[in-house]
Design an enzyme around this catalytic site. Structure first.
Site, short mmCIF file in Angstrom:
data_model
loop_
_atom_site.label_atom_id
_atom_site.label_comp_id
_atom_site.label_asym_id
_atom_site.label_seq_id
_atom_site.Cartn_x
_atom_site.Cartn_y
_atom_site.Cartn_z
N HIS A 241 44.73 115.25 -57.40
CA HIS A 241 43.72 115.82 -56.52
C HIS A 241 43.96 117.30 -56.31
O HIS A 241 43.52 117.87 -55.31
CB HIS A 241 43.70 115.09 -55.18
CG HIS A 241 43.23 113.68 -55.27
ND1 HIS A 241 43.12 112.85 -54.17
CD2 HIS A 241 42.82 112.93 -56.33
CE1 HIS A 241 42.68 111.66 -54.55
NE2 HIS A 241 42.50 111.68 -55.85
N GLY A 242 44.70 117.93 -57.21
CA GLY A 242 44.88 119.37 -57.19
C GLY A 242 45.99 119.84 -56.27
O GLY A 242 46.83 119.09 -55.82
#
Length: 475
Positions: free
Chosen positions: A311-312
């Protein structure tokens, strides 16, 4: 006369030998002491010596013991044959992957804790199963835990001892100048935790089902300083892989962190209430943020990290339950983010207070990333969140040389700032994001976002307002 010369030569050689031995002991001190307020990785510290095998947000840890433990006579005898290296096999560990080796690890820790520049060795060629354990200090400085074998917890919630905390597995507490390193693997055996009915997407249509939901963070550092974490493979954590809470001066280098893309809440590295952190040269792929930065963090330097699937890299979430949160001086540079649900994200809850300031994202390459550049000040995990007038103030955020491709399911740039507390001083320079599939380019989205463009942004971000909002301009 000849006898006198002989005695003199012997004395000189003895002094030289003793001086050499002292140098070797000093050399085993923590070589990665992080000084100063911010690390730039321009002069990386030397590699840690690999010791050979001699015949490796919760509340406070449960019942921690900060006492310094004296070794028993038996332990002293066992340790004396290998100097400052304390092999867990010499303390009774079996290493067959099934026997509970917890007591052996605790005994080795207690002994090594007393001796400066000592090493707790987890040898290669063995698999060690231990239960939830707090390795407590204070200890003598320069303590190294070297994991060259495989280290793992019990196999899932049904095998977890009822007396053990289900929120944490390995906890390192109240330590200074401690290193966790090695060539081995820390295996979290997370699948049975991910399959609990309370986890996301386990119920019908992506819902959850009732039942116990606590899952352990694999490795937690709590109220500690001058920490080094290098070289290891850490994988399949039940929840967060590594968490730093209440720490300062942290150096992380050359880690491999991995778990499946759909494993829930398996953040790679999470930090909160922690200052002066360097994260370098690491590979992270998991089912949540590859790096998450919580409240109370400052002076964080992230460089040469490959992230994805994930999710970065996220700052937040901040301000939950109307709380106060401050984050400052965060730099992310020379990173590669791929096949991720988010890229560079800042997320805050409505109703919070505090600030996020001094954030720089620079030289970032992206490949097939949703929400490549996102500020979300309406973060909410349900549909029941109400609009609030207070918000965490966000200012001085720079995006420079951000290039690559985005997943066309969402716009590549999304600045959703609080309606009452605008985002200010957002700088865009050399931002070029193209569709991963197709030829249609999505327009960026902005709401109450102020800043300026040093260069033309692709896609053009005409919605970013220049200057300052009237309320701040008057002040």
């Amino acid at each position: 006369m000849r006898a006198s010369n002989t005695v003199l030569v012997v004395l000189v050689l003895t002094v030289v030998a003793l001086s050499g031995n002292r140098g070797n002991v000093d050399g085993r001190r923590n070589p990665h002491h992080v000084g100063g307020r911010k690390m730039k990785n321009k002069n990386p510290p030397p590699p840690i010596t690999s010791y050979a095998y001699a015949p490796n947000s919760d509340e406070a840890p449960d019942s921690p013991s900060p006492a310094v433990y004296p070794p028993s006579p038996t332990q002293q005898g066992e340790a004396s044959s290998t100097g400052n290296i304390f092999d867990v096999m010499n303390f009774g560990a079996v290493g067959d992957g099934e026997t509970d080796d917890t007591d052996a690890f605790r005994s080795a820790w207690k002994t090594a804790c007393q001796i400066e520049s000592s090493v707790v060795l987890v040898p290669s060629g063995y698999s060690f199963m231990i239960t939830s354990t707090i390795f407590s200090g204070p200890c003598q400085r320069g303590l190294v835990v070297q994991v060259d074998g495989t280290l793992m917890p019990p196999d899932g919630p049904d095998c977890w001892p009822e007396s053990d905390s289900r929120r944490q597995w390995l906890v390192f507490y109240r330590l200074d100048e401690m290193t966790l390193t090695g060539t081995g693997t820390i295996e979290g055996k997370g699948q049975k935790w991910w399959d609990l009915p309370c986890k996301p997407h386990r119920g019908p249509n992506g819902s959850t089902l009732p039942g116990p939901c606590d899952s352990p963070t694999l490795i937690r550092f709590f109220i500690s300083s001058n920490l080094v974490l290098t070289g290891l493979r850490i994988q399949n954590s039940p929840q967060f892989h590594i968490k730093f809470d209440g720490c300062q001066e942290v150096f992380i280098d050359k880690l491999s962190i991995s778990s499946p893309k759909l494993s829930p809440n398996t953040d790679g590295i999470h930090i909160e209430n922690t200052k002066s952190v360097g994260i370098y040269n690491s590979l992270i792929g998991n089912g949540d943020d590859c790096i998450s930065i919580g409240p109370g963090c400052s002076d964080v330097d992230i460089e040469s990290v490959t992230c994805g699937p994930s999710h970065g890299i996220s700052i937040g979430s901040l301000g939950v339950h109307n709380s106060h949160a401050c984050v400052s001086n965060i730099t992310v540079r020379n990173a590669f983010i791929k096949n991720s649900d988010n890229g560079l994200r800042i997320k805050t809850w409505q109703g919070g207070t505090g600030s996020v300031s001094g954030i720089t994202f620079e030289n970032i390459q992206m490949e097939n990333v949703r929400n490549s550049v996102i500020i979300d000040q309406y973060y909410c995990l349900t549909k029941a969140c109400r609009n609030e007038t207070s918000a965490v103030y966000l200012t001085d955020v720079t995006y420079r040389n951000i290039k690559g491709t985005y997943d066309v399911q969402t716009p590549p740039i999304h600045f959703a700032c609080s309606e009452t507390v605008a985002c200010t001083n957002i700088t865009m320079s050399e931002v070029e994001l193209w569709p991963y599939d197709g030829i249609l380019m999505d327009d960026p989205f902005c709401w109450n976002a102020y800043g300026f463009q040093e260069t033309l942004t692709i896609p053009p971000i005409d919605c970013l307002q220049e200057g300052l909002p009237e309320s701040l301009a008057e002040d």
